[in-house]
Design an enzyme around this catalytic site. Sequence first.
Site, PDB file in Angstrom:
ATOM      1  N   LYS A  24      38.981  22.048  45.205  1.00  0.00           N
ATOM      2  CA  LYS A  24      39.326  20.535  45.568  1.00  0.00           C
ATOM      3  C   LYS A  24      39.291  20.013  47.087  1.00  0.00           C
ATOM      4  O   LYS A  24      39.405  20.928  47.914  1.00  0.00           O
ATOM      5  CB  LYS A  24      40.498  20.296  44.837  1.00  0.00           C
ATOM      6  CG  LYS A  24      40.424  20.639  43.557  1.00  0.00           C
ATOM      7  CD  LYS A  24      42.060  20.093  42.665  1.00  0.00           C
ATOM      8  CE  LYS A  24      41.829  20.196  41.168  1.00  0.00           C
ATOM      9  NZ  LYS A  24      43.002  19.912  40.428  1.00  0.00           N
ATOM     10  N   ASN A  52      46.157  20.902  44.310  1.00  0.00           N
ATOM     11  CA  ASN A  52      46.428  22.305  44.050  1.00  0.00           C
ATOM     12  C   ASN A  52      45.157  23.135  44.185  1.00  0.00           C
ATOM     13  O   ASN A  52      45.091  24.184  43.405  1.00  0.00           O
ATOM     14  CB  ASN A  52      47.156  22.213  42.707  1.00  0.00           C
ATOM     15  CG  ASN A  52      46.235  21.422  41.532  1.00  0.00           C
ATOM     16  OD1 ASN A  52      45.164  21.105  41.875  1.00  0.00           O
ATOM     17  ND2 ASN A  52      46.742  21.433  40.478  1.00  0.00           N
ATOM     18  N   GLU A  55      31.708  19.890  30.992  1.00  0.00           N
ATOM     19  CA  GLU A  55      32.001  19.706  32.435  1.00  0.00           C
ATOM     20  C   GLU A  55      30.660  20.450  33.212  1.00  0.00           C
ATOM     21  O   GLU A  55      30.319  19.887  34.116  1.00  0.00           O
ATOM     22  CB  GLU A  55      33.126  20.436  32.828  1.00  0.00           C
ATOM     23  CG  GLU A  55      34.445  19.793  32.387  1.00  0.00           C
ATOM     24  CD  GLU A  55      35.680  20.339  32.619  1.00  0.00           C
ATOM     25  OE1 GLU A  55      35.802  21.596  33.108  1.00  0.00           O
ATOM     26  OE2 GLU A  55      36.771  20.011  32.133  1.00  0.00           O
ATOM     27  N   TYR A  90      38.166  13.230  34.811  1.00  0.00           N
ATOM     28  CA  TYR A  90      39.413  13.323  34.355  1.00  0.00           C
ATOM     29  C   TYR A  90      39.716  12.106  33.276  1.00  0.00           C
ATOM     30  O   TYR A  90      41.159  11.804  33.323  1.00  0.00           O
ATOM     31  CB  TYR A  90      40.505  12.980  35.867  1.00  0.00           C
ATOM     32  CG  TYR A  90      40.522  14.305  36.375  1.00  0.00           C
ATOM     33  CD1 TYR A  90      40.998  15.491  35.762  1.00  0.00           C
ATOM     34  CD2 TYR A  90      40.100  14.400  37.582  1.00  0.00           C
ATOM     35  CE1 TYR A  90      41.128  16.778  36.626  1.00  0.00           C
ATOM     36  CE2 TYR A  90      40.203  15.683  38.481  1.00  0.00           C
ATOM     37  CZ  TYR A  90      40.804  16.801  37.859  1.00  0.00           C
ATOM     38  OH  TYR A  90      40.982  18.149  38.590  1.00  0.00           O
ATOM     39  N   HIS A  99      40.208  23.348  40.101  1.00  0.00           N
ATOM     40  CA  HIS A  99      40.139  22.785  38.898  1.00  0.00           C
ATOM     41  C   HIS A  99      39.589  24.250  37.969  1.00  0.00           C
ATOM     42  O   HIS A  99      38.509  24.837  38.638  1.00  0.00           O
ATOM     43  CB  HIS A  99      39.510  21.585  38.737  1.00  0.00           C
ATOM     44  CG  HIS A  99      39.116  21.421  37.247  1.00  0.00           C
ATOM     45  ND1 HIS A  99      39.695  21.059  36.322  1.00  0.00           N
ATOM     46  CD2 HIS A  99      37.578  21.925  36.573  1.00  0.00           C
ATOM     47  CE1 HIS A  99      39.081  21.057  35.206  1.00  0.00           C
ATOM     48  NE2 HIS A  99      37.832  21.638  35.408  1.00  0.00           N
TER      49      HIS A  99
HETATM   50  P1  RTP Z   1      42.598  21.090  36.306  1.00  0.00           P
HETATM   51  O1  RTP Z   1      42.374  20.149  35.349  1.00  0.00           O
HETATM   52  O2  RTP Z   1      42.519  20.177  37.661  1.00  0.00           O
HETATM   53  O3  RTP Z   1      41.989  22.403  36.368  1.00  0.00           O
HETATM   54  O4  RTP Z   1      44.420  21.329  36.510  1.00  0.00           O
HETATM   55  P2  RTP Z   1      45.464  21.565  35.187  1.00  0.00           P
HETATM   56  O5  RTP Z   1      44.573  21.940  33.801  1.00  0.00           O
HETATM   57  O6  RTP Z   1      45.975  22.700  35.608  1.00  0.00           O
HETATM   58  O7  RTP Z   1      46.156  20.211  35.221  1.00  0.00           O
HETATM   59  P3  RTP Z   1      45.963  19.052  34.166  1.00  0.00           P
HETATM   60  O8  RTP Z   1      47.279  18.801  33.450  1.00  0.00           O
HETATM   61  O9  RTP Z   1      44.753  19.048  33.457  1.00  0.00           O
HETATM   62  O10 RTP Z   1      46.099  17.949  35.164  1.00  0.00           O
HETATM   63  C1  RTP Z   1      44.819  17.794  36.121  1.00  0.00           C
HETATM   64  C2  RTP Z   1      45.021  17.508  37.579  1.00  0.00           C
HETATM   65  O11 RTP Z   1      45.906  16.417  37.823  1.00  0.00           O
HETATM   66  C3  RTP Z   1      46.717  16.481  38.980  1.00  0.00           C
HETATM   67  N1  RTP Z   1      48.114  16.336  38.455  1.00  0.00           N
HETATM   68  N2  RTP Z   1      48.942  15.713  39.136  1.00  0.00           N
HETATM   69  N3  RTP Z   1      51.373  14.135  40.028  1.00  0.00           N
HETATM   70  C4  RTP Z   1      51.448  15.007  38.775  1.00  0.00           C
HETATM   71  O12 RTP Z   1      52.343  15.064  38.322  1.00  0.00           O
HETATM   72  C5  RTP Z   1      50.274  15.813  38.568  1.00  0.00           C
HETATM   73  N4  RTP Z   1      49.857  16.604  37.339  1.00  0.00           N
HETATM   74  C6  RTP Z   1      48.713  16.718  37.599  1.00  0.00           C
HETATM   75  C7  RTP Z   1      46.636  18.171  39.401  1.00  0.00           C
HETATM   76  O13 RTP Z   1      45.652  18.006  40.254  1.00  0.00           O
HETATM   77  C8  RTP Z   1      45.864  18.622  38.110  1.00  0.00           C
HETATM   78  O14 RTP Z   1      45.283  19.707  38.308  1.00  0.00           O
HETATM   79 MG    MG Z   2      43.185  20.422  33.141  1.00  0.00          MG
END
Ligand code: RTP
Ligand code: MG
Length: 140
Positions: A11, A114, A128, A51, A117
């Site tokens: 990212k 973070n 994807e 997203y 992804h």
């Molecule tokens: P990713 O999809 O990016 O691999 O991450 P993940 O599964 O661990 O998390 P996900 O719940 O799918 O959320 C996607 C991305 O959104 C951002 N995020 N921001 N501000 C917030 O509370 C929040 N929560 C999630 C993060 O960049 C997360 O990786």
């Molecule tokens: Mg995710």
Amino acid sequence: MALERTFSIIKPDATRRNLTGKINAKLEAAGLRIVAQKRIRMTRENAETFYGVHKERPFFNDLCDFMTSGPVVVQVLEGENAIMKNREVMGATNPADAAEGTIRKEFAENIEANSVHGSDSQANAAIEIAYFFSGSEIVG
Ligand code: RTP
Ligand code: MG
């Protein structure tokens, strides 16, 4: 066990700090092979499509701003159990909850910025990968 493929993004917070090589070293050390990789600038449309599952969430707009704020490196990773293995080496979404030794524990700035992804299922990995890569760009 058969080889599996997953989709990964380094990212903008990580490309900005020149961490591509350090993150790739962790992926490779975990047994994942980088079988496709390119550095791109996501468009707003890319981010909103990618997203799309989060479009009703309060963080959706900020997330799309962040993902388009600088270059990203999109990748296809191959290995045994690659989807789960990548999720393990990435660590928890919030770096405050991420385990020692994971990419997010070591490099992530916060829950949004973070660093990486990774696909969360075989179905999403296929969608994807196909969104960002043509078949001839992936060399296993
Ligand atoms: P990713 O999809 O990016 O691999 O991450 P993940 O599964 O661990 O998390 P996900 O719940 O799918 O959320 C996607 C991305 O959104 C951002 N995020 N921001 N501000 C917030 O509370 C929040 N929560 C999630 C993060 O960049 C997360 O990786
Ligand atoms: Mg995710």
